[in-house]
Write an enzyme that holds these catalytic residues in place. Structure first.
Site, PDB file in Angstrom:
ATOM      1  N   GLY A   1      32.022  29.527 -66.568  1.00  0.00           N
ATOM      2  CA  GLY A   1      33.376  29.456 -67.103  1.00  0.00           C
ATOM      3  C   GLY A   1      33.764  30.730 -67.822  1.00  0.00           C
ATOM      4  N   TYR A   2      32.841  31.257 -68.597  1.00  0.00           N
ATOM      5  CA  TYR A   2      33.097  32.495 -69.340  1.00  0.00           C
ATOM      6  C   TYR A   2      33.333  33.656 -68.372  1.00  0.00           C
ATOM      7  CZ  TYR A   2      32.454  36.161 -72.859  1.00  0.00           C
ATOM      8  OH  TYR A   2      32.633  37.250 -73.682  1.00  0.00           O
ATOM      9  N   ALA A   3      32.481  33.772 -67.356  1.00  0.00           N
ATOM     10  CA  ALA A   3      32.635  34.850 -66.384  1.00  0.00           C
ATOM     11  C   ALA A   3      33.977  34.753 -65.666  1.00  0.00           C
ATOM     12  CB  ALA A   3      31.487  34.816 -65.376  1.00  0.00           C
TER      13      ALA A   3
END
Length: 256
Positions: free
Chosen positions: A160-162
């Site tokens: 999700g962060y990427a």
């Protein structure tokens, strides 16, 4: 005009999200050192007497605190509307608030994904849209996003962060394409591995920490103060012809 004068932010107001600690606080203090008054925003920022406020006020600048939960779309819209109702159109917008959730992709459930995308990408767009609209009407403004090395790389167990930080890189370019001709500069700063709360798990893992430090040519974790110069540069007249750029501040990581 002296080149040094182009970095002067006297008379400017900077809105910095996620400024309670870490990179956001470092950038807020740097902008204040350059002469800007600060509007600080965070989900848990104390409305009076925060460490960030004390640091900014010690420099002789004003600090105005707000609280906003960036995982709540309606709260972000309410915050933007409150600023507009009060006639506040910052000269500089630093979109730094963010979160990270570590979980392998097969175990990365919808709730984790949705929260990270909302905080790191959707809220940033909503706030930029609402404030950017007013900047366009005024004919000037600086918008700076906090991107990441994962704007360029995939990372490990942070899908999700990427995805969110990849989106920030493209959003930076998209807004620059629309607003550069209207007096705005839209850029991003991509931190490398910085010693903050977000990377505590990596710092505490002897194997990962060793591997990370071995790849960084400068041989150390970054620090919030490493973002003082880049933030002031992109927020100032010195960067008037810089648009759509993702400035990497990583000790040389991406060069390996």
């Amino acid at each position: 005009m002296s080149v040094l004068n182009t970095f002067d932010l006297s008379g400017k107001t900077a809105l910095v999200t996620g400024c309670k600690r870490g990179i956001g606080r470092g950038m807020a203090e740097a902008l204040a050192q350059a002469g800007a008054d600060i509007i600080g925003v965070s989900a848990s920022l104390e409305l009076n007497g925060s460490a960030a406020a004390q640091a900014v006020e010690a420099l002789g600048r004003r600090f105005t605190a707000y609280q906003c939960d960036f995982s709540d779309r309606s709260a972000v819209k309410t915050f933007a509307a409150e600023l507009e109702a009060n006639g506040v159109v910052p000269d500089i917008l630093i979109n730094n608030a963010g979160t990270i959730k570590r979980k392998p992709a097969a175990e990365h459930d919808d709730e984790l994904w949705d929260e990270v995308i909302e905080v790191n990408l959707s809220a940033q767009f909503v706030l930029s849209r609402e404030i950017g609209r007013q900047m366009v009407a005024r004919g000037s403004g600086k918008i700076i996003f906090t991107a990441s090395l994962l704007t360029f790389q995939g990372g490990i167990t942070v899908p999700g962060y990427a995805a969110s930080k990849g989106g920030i890189g493209q959003l930076t370019k998209a807004l620059a394409n629309e607003w550069a001709g209207k007096g705005l500069n839209v850029n991003a700063i991509a931190p490398g591995y910085i010693a903050t709360d977000n990377t505590q798990a990596l710092q505490d893992d002897p194997d990962r920490s060793k591997a990370i430090l071995e790849r960084i040519p400068q041989g150390r974790w970054g620090r919030p103060e490493d973002f003082a110069g880049p933030a002031v540069f992109l927020a100032s007249d010195a960067a008037n012809y810089v648009n759509g750029e993702v400035l990497v501040v990583d000790g040389g990581w991406m060069g390996r």
